[in-house]
Design a protein around this motif. Structure first.
Motif, PDB file in Angstrom:
ATOM      1  N   ARG A 328       0.761  -1.183  -0.010  1.00 28.67           N
ATOM      2  CA  ARG A 328      -0.065  -0.044   0.178  1.00 28.67           C
ATOM      3  C   ARG A 328       0.782   1.036   0.127  1.00 28.67           C
ATOM      4  N   MET A 329       0.581   2.317  -0.923  1.00 27.54           N
ATOM      5  CA  MET A 329       1.359   3.374  -0.940  1.00 27.54           C
ATOM      6  C   MET A 329       0.778   4.273   0.301  1.00 27.54           C
ATOM      7  N   VAL A 330       1.903   4.737   1.228  1.00 29.59           N
ATOM      8  CA  VAL A 330       1.467   5.386   2.256  1.00 29.59           C
ATOM      9  C   VAL A 330       0.435   6.778   1.959  1.00 29.59           C
ATOM     10  N   PHE A 331      -0.620   6.802   2.955  1.00 28.79           N
ATOM     11  CA  PHE A 331      -1.685   7.754   2.375  1.00 28.79           C
ATOM     12  C   PHE A 331      -2.800   7.428   1.685  1.00 28.79           C
ATOM     13  N   CYS A 332      -2.600   6.139   1.097  1.00 29.55           N
ATOM     14  CA  CYS A 332      -3.439   5.614   0.068  1.00 29.55           C
ATOM     15  C   CYS A 332      -4.883   5.197   0.817  1.00 29.55           C
ATOM     16  N   ASP A 333      -5.867   5.949   0.964  1.00 25.30           N
ATOM     17  CA  ASP A 333      -6.972   5.344   1.694  1.00 25.30           C
ATOM     18  C   ASP A 333      -7.832   4.474   1.240  1.00 25.30           C
ATOM     19  N   LEU A 334      -7.897   4.499   0.085  1.00 26.52           N
ATOM     20  CA  LEU A 334      -8.526   3.269  -0.674  1.00 26.52           C
ATOM     21  C   LEU A 334      -8.077   1.805  -0.514  1.00 26.52           C
ATOM     22  N   TRP A 335      -6.597   1.673  -0.407  1.00 27.66           N
ATOM     23  CA  TRP A 335      -5.967   0.569  -0.225  1.00 27.66           C
ATOM     24  C   TRP A 335      -5.688   0.111   1.353  1.00 27.66           C
ATOM     25  N   LEU A 354       1.391 -10.849   4.212  1.00 25.28           N
ATOM     26  CA  LEU A 354       2.493  -9.732   4.849  1.00 25.28           C
ATOM     27  C   LEU A 354       1.796  -8.392   4.215  1.00 25.28           C
ATOM     28  N   HIS A 355       1.592  -7.462   5.074  1.00 20.62           N
ATOM     29  CA  HIS A 355       0.833  -6.102   4.543  1.00 20.62           C
ATOM     30  C   HIS A 355       2.190  -5.229   4.639  1.00 20.62           C
ATOM     31  N   ILE A 356       2.725  -4.442   3.413  1.00 22.32           N
ATOM     32  CA  ILE A 356       3.928  -3.478   3.833  1.00 22.32           C
ATOM     33  C   ILE A 356       3.247  -2.117   3.172  1.00 22.32           C
ATOM     34  N   ASP A 357       3.346  -1.094   3.865  1.00 22.15           N
ATOM     35  CA  ASP A 357       3.208   0.209   3.494  1.00 22.15           C
ATOM     36  C   ASP A 357       4.496   0.943   2.910  1.00 22.15           C
ATOM     37  N   ARG A 358       4.457   1.386   1.701  1.00 21.92           N
ATOM     38  CA  ARG A 358       5.524   1.716   0.973  1.00 21.92           C
ATOM     39  C   ARG A 358       5.511   3.270   0.561  1.00 21.92           C
ATOM     40  N   GLU A 359       6.651   3.662   0.109  1.00 15.63           N
ATOM     41  CA  GLU A 359       6.792   4.847  -0.611  1.00 15.63           C
ATOM     42  C   GLU A 359       7.045   4.868  -2.097  1.00 15.63           C
ATOM     43  N   TYR A 360       6.749   5.817  -2.751  1.00 13.15           N
ATOM     44  CA  TYR A 360       6.841   5.479  -4.183  1.00 13.15           C
ATOM     45  C   TYR A 360       8.371   5.109  -4.656  1.00 13.15           C
ATOM     46  N   LEU A 361       9.303   5.905  -3.907  1.00 12.20           N
ATOM     47  CA  LEU A 361      10.767   5.386  -4.311  1.00 12.20           C
ATOM     48  C   LEU A 361      11.290   4.534  -3.200  1.00 12.20           C
ATOM     49  N   MET A 362      11.895   3.419  -3.772  1.00 11.54           N
ATOM     50  CA  MET A 362      12.307   2.221  -3.032  1.00 11.54           C
ATOM     51  C   MET A 362      13.315   2.553  -2.177  1.00 11.54           C
ATOM     52  N   ALA A 363      14.058   3.811  -2.341  1.00  8.99           N
ATOM     53  CA  ALA A 363      15.059   4.071  -1.403  1.00  8.99           C
ATOM     54  C   ALA A 363      14.641   4.255   0.056  1.00  8.99           C
ATOM     55  N   GLY A 364      13.335   4.863   0.260  1.00  7.13           N
ATOM     56  CA  GLY A 364      13.013   5.098   1.482  1.00  7.13           C
ATOM     57  C   GLY A 364      12.674   3.991   2.443  1.00  7.13           C
ATOM     58  N   THR A 365      12.104   3.116   1.799  1.00 12.66           N
ATOM     59  CA  THR A 365      11.488   1.885   2.659  1.00 12.66           C
ATOM     60  C   THR A 365      12.119   0.521   2.392  1.00 12.66           C
ATOM     61  N   ILE A 366      12.891   0.507   1.360  1.00 11.58           N
ATOM     62  CA  ILE A 366      13.393  -0.900   0.999  1.00 11.58           C
ATOM     63  C   ILE A 366      14.101  -1.820   1.848  1.00 11.58           C
ATOM     64  N   GLY A 367      15.043  -1.199   2.701  1.00  8.61           N
ATOM     65  CA  GLY A 367      15.737  -1.925   3.713  1.00  8.61           C
ATOM     66  C   GLY A 367      14.763  -2.461   4.751  1.00  8.61           C
ATOM     67  N   GLN A 368      13.876  -1.828   5.134  1.00 10.90           N
ATOM     68  CA  GLN A 368      12.820  -2.411   6.030  1.00 10.90           C
ATOM     69  C   GLN A 368      11.682  -3.564   5.307  1.00 10.90           C
ATOM     70  N   ALA A 369      11.708  -3.226   4.283  1.00  9.16           N
ATOM     71  CA  ALA A 369      10.793  -4.260   3.595  1.00  9.16           C
ATOM     72  C   ALA A 369      11.631  -5.685   3.205  1.00  9.16           C
ATOM     73  N   ARG A 370      12.746  -5.626   2.973  1.00 10.90           N
ATOM     74  CA  ARG A 370      13.482  -7.049   2.627  1.00 10.90           C
ATOM     75  C   ARG A 370      13.513  -7.512   3.829  1.00 10.90           C
TER      76      ARG A 370
END
Ligand code: SF4
Length: 384
Positions: A328-335, A354-370
């Motif tokens: 889910r894109m952060v702040f995306c209320d629909l999802w 597994l539910h992951i909130d993400r930003e559009y650019l990978m750089a911001g959140t990919i470490g935690q997602a991994r």
């Protein structure tokens, strides 16, 4: 994890997914061809093609900042929207003759209000997408399609005949059939193509002249038939998401040992899991019925959650999925609502999610997602 086939078509699709203007589109523009942008897979590509333009799904590929856009959009707006608008303000979308928006979410609507004033694309058109799916809404959407058709005829000084619409429906149905054939190969125990490369193919299908894309995908399907397969997949995964237009994000998941074998995404199966009726007397009515009642829906449509949940469950069975990753894109209320409800259904069906909130650019959140994906796969246990 890598797709082993050596394919010129696949290389071209990967390039199209990593850039905005790919060589095939560049050639079309250099030959005087026009391009129309759109933001959502409810946008009627067929009407754009029937107007003699190439439909291009707007992405923010290559964006590194939202500095310009942040003067108009707040930081609680979806980061995809901010990056896409920022690229518009930077002139990266000056090749577009026209853009069509739908009121699919408030974040996208805010782009429309600002883009038509600040980016200055010659034609900026907004369509009102209904929230329900009865025959009444099919009638409403047919009117919206007719309004778009008239706006394009007036802007381009052309006539969009029913014959042109029927030809466009055939071309886009061919794209859908070929993409379903590609997904067919992913049902196999050892699919010949990775999820990251499949996403690149799907993205390319929204960025190239369609008939050229169809020919190239038919070539790739031939090459994949006898191709060596991926054997090192421990878990078969499914992605459920709104916009995901970066194959590198999927590659990070697959490099951890999980193969993405299917999805329910708007740059994915929801775009092509069904066809427009080619035999219908009225092509605009056929298009309206397809987009409102036939194509797999998204949380933008009210009351359709049971069908969407069943769509996901059927995919899990058909593609032998071990676990689902909801993005889910952060702040995306629909999802936010959609994934919350879907998680409940999946837990009841004992399907790991597994539910992951993400930003559009990978750089911001990919470490935690991994880290979370790694832990998720270990929690599924077993492994192939
Ligand atoms: S991710 Fe959500 S908020 Fe962003 S454009 Fe899509 S539907 Fe709108």
């Amino acid at each position: 994890m890598k797709t082993k086939v050596k394919s010129k078509a696949l290389e071209a699709f990967e390039e199209a997914a990593e850039t905005i203007v790919n060589p095939q589109l560049k050639k079309w523009i250099e030959q005087g061809g026009k391009v129309m942008g759109y933001f959502c897979c409810y946008a009627p590509e067929e009407v754009i093609t029937a107007a003699g333009m190439v439909p291009f799904r707007v992405r923010a590929t290559g964006s590194t900042s939202t500095e310009l856009a942040d003067a108009y959009l707040t930081n609680i707006n979806c980061s995809f929207c901010r990056h896409a608008f920022n690229m518009g303000l930077q002139g990266k979308y000056d090749f577009l003759e026209a853009v069509v928006w739908l009121n699919n979410c408030d974040h996208i609507r805010r782009i429309y209000d600002n883009w038509r004033r600040k980016v200055g694309t010659p034609l900026a058109h907004m369509m009102s997408l209904p929230k329900l799916t009865t025959d009444k809404q099919v009638g409403w959407w047919r009117e919206e399609l007719a309004i778009l058709k008239e706006a394009l005829e007036k802007h381009l000084g052309i006539t969009i005949t029913n014959e042109k619409l029927r030809r466009a429906i055939k071309t886009h149905n061919e794209t859908r059939r070929l993409l379903r054939q590609l997904y067919e190969l992913r049902r196999k125990d050892n699919p010949p193509i990775t999820g990251a490369d499949t996403l690149a193919v799907v993205i390319a299908s929204t960025a190239m002249p369609r008939e050229q894309f169809n020919k190239m995908l038919a070539e790739l399907l031939d090459e994949l038939k006898g191709a060596e397969v991926t054997k090192d997949c421990k878990y078969r995964l499914m992605l459920v998401s709104s916009i995901l237009d970066d194959p590198k994000y999927v590659k990070v998941i697959e490099d951890l040992g999980g193969l993405v074998v299917t999805d329910s995404m708007c740059f994915g199966s929801r775009m092509f899991w069904a066809d427009v009726d080619e035999k219908a007397k009225d092509p605009l009515d056929a298009l309206a019925r397809y987009y409102i009642q036939v194509k797999p829906g998204c949380p933008r449509i009210f009351g359709g959650f049971p069908q969407r949940s069943k769509f996901v469950m059927d995919m899990v069975k058909e593609f032998k999925v071990d676990g689902i990753i909801g993005l889910r894109m952060v702040f995306c209320d629909l999802w936010a609502g959609e994934l919350f409800m879907l998680e409940k259904d999946l837990q009841t069906a004992s399907i790991p999610v597994l539910h992951i909130d993400r930003e559009y650019l990978m750089a911001g959140t990919i470490g935690q997602a991994r880290t979370r994906v790694q832990a998720f796969m270990e929690s599924i246990g077993g492994g192939r």
